[in-house]
Design an enzyme around this catalytic site. Sequence first.
Site, PDB file in Angstrom:
ATOM      1  N   ASP A 260      51.213  38.522  41.495  1.00 26.39           N
ATOM      2  CA  ASP A 260      50.383  38.668  40.195  1.00 26.39           C
ATOM      3  C   ASP A 260      51.021  39.076  39.090  1.00 26.39           C
ATOM      4  OD1 ASP A 260      48.587  38.199  42.112  1.00 26.39           O
ATOM      5  OD2 ASP A 260      47.556  40.106  42.121  1.00 26.39           O
TER       6      ASP A 260
ATOM      7  N   LYS B 124      44.044  33.569  44.385  1.00 26.52           N
ATOM      8  CA  LYS B 124      43.302  34.442  45.340  1.00 26.52           C
ATOM      9  C   LYS B 124      42.263  35.213  44.418  1.00 26.52           C
ATOM     10  CE  LYS B 124      46.261  38.320  44.536  1.00 26.52           C
ATOM     11  NZ  LYS B 124      45.368  39.229  44.087  1.00 26.52           N
TER      12      LYS B 124
ATOM     13  N   CYS C 219      47.779  44.759  45.248  1.00 27.12           N
ATOM     14  CA  CYS C 219      47.990  43.550  45.764  1.00 27.12           C
ATOM     15  C   CYS C 219      49.502  43.398  46.417  1.00 27.12           C
ATOM     16  CB  CYS C 219      47.701  42.489  44.683  1.00 27.12           C
ATOM     17  SG  CYS C 219      46.023  42.347  44.236  1.00 27.12           S
TER      18      CYS C 219
HETATM   19  C1  VGL Z   1      44.900  43.747  41.436  1.00 23.38           C
HETATM   20  C2  VGL Z   1      43.241  45.185  41.134  1.00 23.38           C
HETATM   21  C3  VGL Z   1      42.580  44.258  40.889  1.00 23.38           C
HETATM   22  C4  VGL Z   1      46.534  43.610  41.655  1.00 23.38           C
HETATM   23  C5  VGL Z   1      44.062  42.608  41.376  1.00 23.38           C
HETATM   24  O1  VGL Z   1      47.007  42.580  41.412  1.00 23.38           O
HETATM   25  O2  VGL Z   1      47.231  44.605  42.461  1.00 23.38           O
HETATM   26  N1  VGL Z   1      44.584  45.169  41.452  1.00 23.38           N
HETATM   27  N2  VGL Z   1      42.843  43.076  41.222  1.00 23.38           N
END
Ligand code: VGL
Length: 203
Positions: free
Chosen positions: A8, A106, A151
């Site tokens: 991410d 995801k 994540c």
């Molecule tokens: C994430 C919160 C919501 C992350 C993704 O990538 O850690 N955190 N969505």
Amino acid sequence: MRALIIVDVQNDFLPGGALAVRAGDEIIGPINRIQQKFDLILATQDWHPADHQSFAANHAGTKPGDMVTLNGLPQVLWPVHCVQRTHGAELAAALQKYRFARIFLKGTHADVDSYSGFYDNGRTHSTGMAEFLHQRGVYEVCVCGLATDYCVKFTALDAAREEFRTSVLADACRGVELNPGDVQRALDELRTAGVAIRITDQV
Ligand code: VGL
Ligand code: ZN
């Protein structure tokens, strides 16, 4: 075969983004440098529909940081982030991508969040990442990216559970720290689960 999983590293998690992780941009240099040490490189991308139920904006009377129950699972509510096909959902421009074997999306199901790159939080949908890694003879994975306490943590826990020899590269991650100490607690939880905490120079 050893794989790097880059979690991410998207505009919305970088300074100025909708769910900015403090100093999140500092990890891009180390992640670019370390790619040469890996045979296989994968990335994940948080990829939410606009009606995603992890967004506070989709629950009347709530604000980011509040907790709700979503289909029986505790859920932190977040600001609207990483909406499919928006600038915020794009991988960071400065991230080197030409060696990525595949990008796993995801968080695509509106009714369940997905912190791990392997399974959603209810473990009902698989992204196919475990099969992808096993098929290529991967026995060891290193996980880096954003965010350490969400994540990255859940991706590394699932990797260990899938019996990959798993490390988290601490200097190539940054955390949300909704509560002070969340990053330290995440690293402790990872160690307890058998995940090695290393720095990129040790890889
Ligand atoms: C994430 C919160 C919501 C992350 C993704 O990538 O850690 N955190 N969505
Ligand atoms: Zn998300």
